[in-house]
Write a protein that holds these residues in place. Structure first.
Motif, mmCIF file in Angstrom:
data_model
loop_
_atom_site.group_PDB
_atom_site.id
_atom_site.type_symbol
_atom_site.label_atom_id
_atom_site.label_comp_id
_atom_site.label_asym_id
_atom_site.label_seq_id
_atom_site.Cartn_x
_atom_site.Cartn_y
_atom_site.Cartn_z
ATOM 1 N N THR B 541 -54.853 26.479 45.523
ATOM 2 C CA THR B 541 -54.935 27.556 44.539
ATOM 3 C C THR B 541 -56.170 27.427 43.666
ATOM 4 O OG1 THR B 541 -53.668 26.287 42.968
ATOM 5 C CG2 THR B 541 -52.436 27.769 44.394
ATOM 6 N N THR B 564 -52.985 29.632 33.541
ATOM 7 C CA THR B 564 -52.137 30.353 34.489
ATOM 8 C C THR B 564 -50.837 30.768 33.805
ATOM 9 O OG1 THR B 564 -51.092 28.337 35.181
ATOM 10 C CG2 THR B 564 -53.029 29.005 36.410
ATOM 11 N N TRP B 566 -47.899 30.027 34.736
ATOM 12 C CA TRP B 566 -46.971 28.885 34.663
ATOM 13 C C TRP B 566 -47.280 28.049 33.428
ATOM 14 C CZ3 TRP B 566 -47.413 23.522 34.931
ATOM 15 C CH2 TRP B 566 -46.206 22.842 35.120
ATOM 16 N N LYS B 595 -46.549 21.034 50.557
ATOM 17 C CA LYS B 595 -45.791 21.854 49.621
ATOM 18 C C LYS B 595 -46.680 22.146 48.424
ATOM 19 C CE LYS B 595 -41.320 20.100 50.991
ATOM 20 N NZ LYS B 595 -40.306 19.085 50.742
ATOM 21 N N ALA B 597 -46.494 23.935 45.929
ATOM 22 C CA ALA B 597 -45.926 24.084 44.579
ATOM 23 C C ALA B 597 -45.634 22.744 43.928
ATOM 24 C CB ALA B 597 -44.644 24.910 44.649
ATOM 25 N N HIS B 598 -45.764 21.654 44.669
ATOM 26 C CA HIS B 598 -45.386 20.350 44.127
ATOM 27 C C HIS B 598 -46.588 19.650 43.498
ATOM 28 C CE1 HIS B 598 -41.459 19.684 46.549
ATOM 29 N NE2 HIS B 598 -41.477 20.818 45.870
ATOM 30 N N ASP B 611 -41.954 20.834 40.473
ATOM 31 C CA ASP B 611 -41.866 21.949 41.413
ATOM 32 C C ASP B 611 -42.121 23.214 40.625
ATOM 33 O OD1 ASP B 611 -41.299 23.824 43.281
ATOM 34 O OD2 ASP B 611 -39.549 22.759 44.077
ATOM 35 N N GLN B 612 -43.309 23.802 40.837
ATOM 36 C CA GLN B 612 -43.684 24.935 39.988
ATOM 37 C C GLN B 612 -42.917 26.192 40.335
ATOM 38 O OE1 GLN B 612 -47.964 24.584 40.622
ATOM 39 N NE2 GLN B 612 -48.164 24.162 38.431
ATOM 40 N N SER B 613 -42.192 26.153 41.446
ATOM 41 C CA SER B 613 -41.435 27.347 41.808
ATOM 42 C C SER B 613 -40.082 27.394 41.109
ATOM 43 C CB SER B 613 -41.219 27.379 43.322
ATOM 44 O OG SER B 613 -40.511 26.228 43.712
ATOM 45 N N LEU B 614 -39.643 26.278 40.560
ATOM 46 C CA LEU B 614 -38.321 26.228 39.935
ATOM 47 C C LEU B 614 -38.444 26.506 38.432
ATOM 48 C CD1 LEU B 614 -36.686 23.181 41.695
ATOM 49 C CD2 LEU B 614 -36.121 25.583 41.982
ATOM 50 N N ALA B 643 -37.582 22.217 37.286
ATOM 51 C CA ALA B 643 -38.884 21.873 37.869
ATOM 52 C C ALA B 643 -39.172 20.386 37.852
ATOM 53 C CB ALA B 643 -39.972 22.627 37.103
#
Lengths: 814, 689
Positions: B541, B564, B566, B595, B597-598, B611-614, B643
């Protein structure tokens, strides 16, 4: 306590002298300690009890010197009164009672005007009591104000601070300081446990006498010195650690130079204040230290110990005297016994010893070493214990049983027989029988031979036998004296004998084999008869005495008390009661039965021949009574009251579960006691004669050298070069020699003021007060000897005379 | 959270050096710590006790004392020189020979005009502090015996000197000794040994406090020269003293590892007759406490057991706050381990050498939590010994494992490494560009074609690496001009995976990102108040992640040049209180290529996968919920999981790296190993032993 007719249960003799902190008099000559219902005054030099301050009607819970008068002491008791004593003469000066507080409990702290009493109502509250200054002996304390609430029930956990400015109280994990002037309190908390598992709970507290420093003792043996406690946050403490378990007492010396601490280690530790790395130790003091007190002049310390002992220690940390009370361990294995010669109470004392305690003199006579082995103070170590002892009727023989139990099958038993040596005036070991039985010995009994020598002893054991031991002269050697050997071994249907008893004339021996009572004749060892009242094993057997000697009483485990008539060999009567102890008075027909009923013990005194009990006392104490003894009186009482007649020949002493030795006292006896103790000798109504005033004045000057003429000798003793010029001094010097003659009319007002101030002085000094009372409102009707009534004018004249200088009289008197 | 094959590395024999001296600058809240190997560390107490700077040591430099003068740091030692440090270039600025033999102590007066040093030959030498230099002014009266300790009276008119068996008080004006305070020797067998006054403190009310080798803390009246009070606090030595700013509290460090506090307290309330009373005792060390600092709120102590302990004074701080917690600083806040993630090599940095290890291998498979048998043991390939006296300050190994570089304060060395079927050959790259002579941080690009170095001039040097040459490409000077006067050293460098970006952070908290293609500054991140402790650029990213000393985490998009979404939501919702209470900084950030997002983070006591998705954890929820999640149903697990996935299985972590084969390298250094290498502590009788 429940009153029963005019017989009351009291603490008398053998009571705890380590219950509360003792007080040392200012000159270190006397030690005051609470002992049961009286305050005992001991001499610190000779260890003798000088007198007892009698008057309280319940357990005394605190003794304290009066700070304003060093010859007086306060005591407080569970009966709800605070009494002021002149302890040198043993006189009750005043006592105070309050109606508002139900039970006054625990302890007192005195600071000049206020008396602080911890009152145990629903909450533990510390109450300030203002004692009114009036001449009456009984005052009622009306002014009560609660200072702190919810304080610890331990008197060591509260203390007055420097000059009485604040009071400190410790709860389990909190220290509370209350400042009287600011009416502000500060609390400091400790964590329950620190990381190393030490317990931070407060156990005791004391304050430095001249500096703002609080010393607190803790469960884990640490001592903390708190400072800066008038800040909520910036308070600080330093920690001293020597004790390995809880610190039980702490005291500063009067100058504050040393801190004394003691605990279960029975070592007195003296810490230098501000040099805490320097310490002195006084080890091997005996039992665990429970209290420490310090005399106001700092010459003596004393420590109370858990084995009912007070040790008096000189300030150079050297033991100077030991006052020993009745030693009561946590458990007493032997019965209470009376040594027939000295009439001393005998029971377990120090480990492996029997103690001989004189109840009349309330003094430990001596300890007899039975086990004759070194006792090792280590928990979990099984050592020989004296479990049983018996005297014969004349007191010339003593039989003891000691046992050591390591594991259940390996029981080690020794039966020892001791003969009284007239020369040594003590018991000397005659025979040691090791392993007399295979099982534990359950009873030991000498026959009652009134004349001649006892030659027999019966012991019963769990191995199913009873043995008769005979004193016999040795056959082969000449030089040895007679010794004991087994004569007869009896058994009955392989049942276990539990108890045995000789009849009054020793012609019969009753042995209880579980449910069956067997009666034997010791002359030929024949089984005469068996008596039985199943179910329930016989627990206690007792023959009647004197006119009732035909009766045999037995208590069974099935809550029955049976009485058999031995002439008819039939059951005379039976009654249902859970008898825990059955006892016969050796001097009368009376028998005492302690019954356990609903958590407490009842006492019944009865004659076996009569169905009605002579005396009964419900709820004597909580728990079972398993030890009691009839102590023959030295002088027979001649009481005709039916309820107290049974106490004519003997006292009945019993030991409660909490190891308190209690006894019964009749009203008449009590009256006699209080009558014999000195009353206030100098009462308020001494006539105010001119001579009294003159003499009083003279005495005054003898006692108070700082009188009016102090300046004169001072002037004469001063070196000349430091004095002001003679011309300056001359007029003053001459004036001091003059007898001042003023017109009374001019001086009247001034005098009156002076008198007021004098009165206040008198109030503060109770010694004066008792002698010079207020002439103005003198009670005329109270006294028998008629006081010559003086008019106001005359009194004033007398006052004026008193003011004059009468030192010339001294010369005449001398 | 995912499952990993973990290499649990315990063969890094990292041994911190003992703390010898400390000095605290109250105005800047900086603590300088001198270690036994001559290194000086600067801790910022205002920024979570972060170790900002490390000045590497020298094997012949034995520092005995440190002194701050208006933000300038001086040290003196047994070499007989006074050294002033350049805190921007992280090296000594100059050294002045005192010509008095070994120097035991250095102290400046409160006016900060004069520097007094105590020498072996018995002289107290005065140095005038000039703008750029210090200059010898004069000697005070020479005494027999060495001067061990010095303390100025706050007025600057008098100076107390601790010596053997005595304390001298000098008049600073005339230079004559005015008092001689004889210190009593110990009792018993120590009566024959002379007593060393290890430390003195001169208070403004003319009280001198001394600590000596007989275990005494003594309080003297300097006017009359008499002993007021004597506190025997240990059987061994009292090695250090420190006085609080308001002179109401003094702490003394002993050989037993205890720190004893004395306070001036009024013995009766409301009066001014203050007495020095021994109050608290802190026992946080096992060995000698050599250095002590009394800050306004805490006692800072350090000694032979290499730990720096910050013990807050609970009467000065609010209870149950972050400030009231005891802190032990064990490890440097900078990674000493470098990992070649493609080749599976580990480079360990020691003060005087480097070790290159190949990780062990295992072919076995197992369940989660199993311990796999090692087929091939880890192997030490090379030990690179540094020549010269200077210690190594930074090192790096390229991801492919073919280049190793390290630097001292004076030079940079680069080696080419060839590992082919068991044969190891190493070759030093001889001709390095001259810009590469003194660097603070080294970093290789992911394709091992470039070497990045942060140089002493607050700039980044980029060098390209050929087969056997290191051709100088470019030097980026212009980058750090955004902050006028900020020439602080760059302590973090991170290159992106694709070779586009290079991020650099300095101790002022500035983070700059360079475009490596254009070789110019791409953007500058907003400056956060707390110093960054780790930075990394996401491989896919292109976000820059930074962790800071106050435990905050930011994510910055390099494309959009803004934080960002997040990162914004993280700031909005706030981090979990338990996360903020951790007391060691995050020293490394890595990403999992499988992964995206990790994010991997670690500090000394845990490692964490974000975990940026959580969703982010809420403050009232449990942060460490891994065990709970295992027990509940999968559906509920989805709701409960958040996360931050934290693993505390590994303790005393020096470093965690993610290899390219998705296995994890965990470098641990158990405390017991460090303790076992320490000399035995002084013998103490323990009750019931």
């Amino acid at each position: 306590m429940v009153e029963h007719g005019d017989v009351r249960v009291v603490h008398k003799g053998g009571s705890k002298i380590n219950f509360r902190e003792p007080a040392l008099s200012t000159d270190s000559r006397f030690l005051l300690c609470a002992s049961g219902e009286s305050v005992k005054v001991f001499s610190t030099a000779t260890e003798e009890c000088l007198h007892a301050l009698q008057g309280h009607t319940d357990l005394i819970t605190g003794v304290l010197l009066r700070p304003s008068n060093h010859l007086q002491a306060y005591s407080c008791s569970l009966d709800g009164t605070v009494r002021l004593w002149d302890f040198t003469d043993g006189i009750l000066i005043r006592w105070a009672k309050s109606n508002r507080v139900n039970i006054w409990c625990c302890f007192i702290y005195v600071w000049t005007v206020h008396l602080h009493v911890c009152a145990c109502t629903e909450l533990f509250q510390l109450v300030a009591v203002h004692l009114p200054q009036c001449g009456e002996q009984l005052v009622e304390a009306k002014e009560l104000s609660a200072v702190l609430s919810n304080i610890s029930s331990n008197p060591a956990a509260s203390a007055f601070g420097r000059e009485g400015q604040y009071i400190v109280s410790a709860k389990p994990l909190q220290l509370e300081v209350y400042f009287f002037k600011k009416h502000k309190s500060y609390s400091f908390f400790l964590k329950k446990d620190n990381q190393k598992g030490g317990k931070n709970t407060f156990t005791c507290i004391t304050c430095h006498p001249t500096e703002d420093c609080i010393a607190s003792g803790h469960e884990d043996g640490k001592i903390r010195l708190w400072r800066n406690f008038n800040h909520r946050k910036e308070y600080t403490y330093s920690t001293l650690h020597w004790h390995h378990s809880a610190v039980s007492s702490l005291r500063f010396t009067p100058e504050g130079t040393n801190l004394l601490s003691g605990g279960v280690e029975s070592v007195l530790v003296q810490w230098r204040y501000n040099q805490e790395s320097q310490r002195d130790f006084l080890p091997r003091l005996g039992g665990a230290i429970t209290h420490i007190s310090v005399s106001p002049d700092g010459a003596l310390f004393c420590t109370s110990h858990s084995d009912n002992k007070i040790t008096i220690i000189q300030s150079c940390v050297k033991v100077s005297a030991v006052i020993q009370g009745l030693v009561k361990g946590d458990r007493i294995r032997t019965d209470l016994m009376i040594e027939p010669r000295s009439k001393a109470l005998v029971l377990n004392g120090k480990p492996g010893h029997l103690q001989f305690y004189s109840l009349q003199r309330d003094k430990l006579l001596y300890n007899l070493d039975i086990v004759q082995q070194e006792y090792i103070h280590e928990s979990g170590l099984e050592q020989f214990e004296v479990v049983m002892a018996a005297f014969d009727a004349s007191g010339s023989w003593l039989a003891t049983v000691e046992e050591r139990k390591q594991k259940a099958p390996e029981l080690e038993l020794n039966l020892k027989l001791w003969a009284f040596d007239d020369q040594k005036q003590s018991f000397v070991l005659n025979t040691t029988i090791s392993a007399p039985h295979e099982g534990r010995i359950t009873a030991l009994c000498f026959p009652h031979v009134s004349d001649g020598q006892t030659t027999m002893l019966v012991s019963t054991s769990r191995d199913g036998h009873f043995k008769a031991w005979q004193l016999a002269a040795p056959a082969h050697t000449e030089d040895e004296g007679p010794s004991w050997s087994c004569d007869f071994l009896g058994a009955y249907h392989s049942l276990v004998p539990e108890c045995c008893c000789f009849s009054a004339d020793s012609s019969l021996l009753a042995v209880g084999f579980q449910e069956v009572v067997t009666v034997w004749t010791p002359a030929s060892w024949e089984l005469l008869t068996t008596l039985s009242q199943p179910p329930g094993a016989v627990r206690d057997l007792c023959f009647g005495r004197l006119s009732c000697s035909k009766y045999l009483l037995g208590a069974t485990t099935s809550r029955l008390l049976c009485c058999w008539n031995l002439l008819t060999c039939s059951l005379e009567w039976v009654t249902s009661m859970d008898v825990s102890l059955l006892l016969a008075d050796p001097l009368s027909e009376n028998m005492a039965a302690f019954c356990f009923e609903a958590g407490s013990t009842d006492l019944f005194v009865f004659k076996p021949g009569e169905p009605r009990p002579l005396f009964s006392h419900k709820a004597l104490c909580s728990g079972r009574v398993t030890h009691a003894v009839f102590v023959p009186r030295e002088v027979m009482l001649e009481s005709c009251d039916e309820a107290s007649q049974w106490l004519n020949c003997s006292h009945l002493y019993f030991l409660t579960q909490s190891m308190d030795l209690l006894t019964f006292i009749t009203k008449a006896e009590e009256d006699k006691l209080t009558a014999s103790s000195k009353q206030l000798v100098v009462s308020d109504d001494v006539a105010m004669t001119p001579f009294h005033l003159l003499l009083g004045k003279h005495r005054d000057q003898l006692e108070n050298p700082q009188g009016s003429n102090v300046s004169l000798p001072q002037l004469l003793q001063m070196p000349a070069h430091v004095l002001p010029s003679a011309s300056f001094l001359c007029s003053m010097f001459v004036q001091s020699l003059l007898i001042s003659v003023n017109k009374p009319s001019e001086q009247n007002k001034e005098k009156e003021e002076e008198m007021e101030s004098e009165k206040e002085e008198e109030d503060s000094d109770g010694e004066m007060e008792s002698r010079i009372s207020r002439p103005e409102h003198m009670p005329s009707g109270e006294s028998g000897c008629a006081a010559p009534a003086l008019t106001k004018e005359e009194v004033r004249e007398l006052r004026r005379l008193k003011k004059l200088d009468h030192s010339w009289m001294k010369g005449l008197l001398d | 959270m995912g499952e990993f094959v973990v290499h649990r590395v315990r063969f890094f024999d990292y041994m911190p050096s003992a703390i010898r001296a400390m000095a605290f600058n109250g105005s800047t809240q900086r603590l300088a710590v001198a270690r036994g190997d001559g290194a000086v560390e600067i801790f910022n107490f205002a920024d979570n006790y972060f170790q900002e700077k490390v000045i590497p040591g020298r094997s012949d430099r034995a520092i005995e004392a440190l002194c701050w003068v208006r933000g300038r740091l001086f040290s003196a030692g047994l070499s007989g020189e006074i050294i002033e440090y350049d805190l921007e270039k992280l090296r000594p600025r100059y050294s002045v020979e005192a010509y008095g033999g070994p120097i035991w102590t250095i102290s400046s007066n409160s006016q900060e005009t004069l520097l007094g040093v105590g020498c072996e030959d018995g002289t107290v030498k005065m140095f005038e502090i000039l703008e750029e230099r210090i200059q010898f002014q004069r000697n005070l009266d020479r005494q027999k015996g060495r001067i061990i300790s010095l303390s100025w009276h706050p007025s600057g008119a008098q100076i107390a000197a601790g010596m053997i068996d005595m304390i001298r008080i000098f008049d600073a004006e005339t230079g004559h000794a005015t008092h001689r305070l004889l210190v009593e020797r110990g009792v018993g067998t120590t009566r024959n040994t002379e007593v060393v006054v290890w430390s003195v403190a001169f208070l403004s009310n003319d009280t001198v406090i001394s600590g000596d080798s007989a275990g005494k803390v003594q309080i003297w009246d300097a006017v009359t020269g008499t002993l007021i009070r004597n506190h025997l606090i240990t059987k061994w030595d009292v090695l250090g003293l420190a006085v609080s700013q308001d002179e109401s509290s003094v702490i003394a460090g002993t050989s037993e590892g205890t720190v004893v506090q004395f306070q001036a307290l009024a013995s009766t309330m409301g009066q001014e007759n203050n007495q020095w009373v021994r109050t608290r005792t802190f026992k946080n060390h096992t060995h000698d406490v050599r250095a002590l600092v009394h800050t306004d709120t805490a006692v800072v102590s350090g000694g032979m057991d290499t730990q720096l302990v910050v013990r807050p004074l609970l009467d000065k701080v609010e209870k149950n706050t972050q400030e009231s917690a005891l802190r032990k600083i064990l490890f440097p806040h900078k990674s000493l381990v470098c990992c070649a993630r493609k080749a599976g090599l580990l480079l360990f940095q020691f003060p005087d050498h480097l070790e290159l290890w190949r990780l062990g291998e295992s072919s076995a498979k197992g369940q989660a939590g199993d311990r796999l048998p090692v087929m091939k043991n880890p192997e030490k390939l090379i030990q690179l010994q540094n020549k010269g006296e200077d210690h190594i300050c930074c090192s790096a190994v390229s991801p492919c494992g073919s280049w190793v570089a390290f630097s001292t304060v004076s030079s940079v060395r680069l080696y080419k490494l060839q590992l082919s079927n068991g044969n190891i050959s190493i070759k030093k790259v001889s001709k390095l560009p001259k810009e590469l002579h003194s660097v603070h941080q080294l970093c290789f690009s992911s394709d091992s074609s470039r070497l990045f170095a942060s140089s002493a001039q607050a700039s980044v040097v980029v060098a390209s690496l050929d087969q056997l040459q290191c051709k100088h490409l470019h030097t980026a000077f212009s980058a750090f001009l955004s902050f006028p006067g900020s020439s602080q050293p760059i302590h973090l460098l991170s290159a992106s995976e694709n070779g586009n970006w290079l991020a650099a952070a300095n101790t002022d908290g500035q983070i700059h990102v360079f475009n490596l293609h254009k070789l110019k500054l791409h953007c500058t991140l907003p400056v956060y108040s707390s110093c960054p402790t780790a930075i990394a650029i996401h491989p896919t990213t292109g976000h820059l992640l930074s962790a800071h000393a106050d435990q905050q985490i930011f994510e910055f998009s390099l494309k959009l040049k803004e934080y960002t979404a997040w990162s914004r939501s993280l700031q909005r919702e706030g981090l979990h209180p338990l996360w903020l209470q951790r007391d060691t900084p995050i020293t490394h950030i890595a990403f999992n290529r499988n992964k995206p997002a990790h994010v991997f983070l670690h500090d000394a006591f845990m490692f964490c996968i974000i975990d940026q998705s959580l969703p982010l954890p809420q403050a009232r929820k449990k942060l460490y919920n891994q065990m709970d999640l295992k027990t509940i149903s999968p559906q509920k697990r989805m709701q409960e999981s958040h996360a931050f996935k934290i693993c505390k299985m590994f303790q005393h972590l020096l470093s965690i790296h993610l290899l390219d084969d998705s296995s994890l390298v965990v470098v641990e250094r158990p405390l017991a190993d460090i303790v076992s290498q320490l000399p035995p502590p002084v013998r103490q009788k323990k009750f019931a032993t």
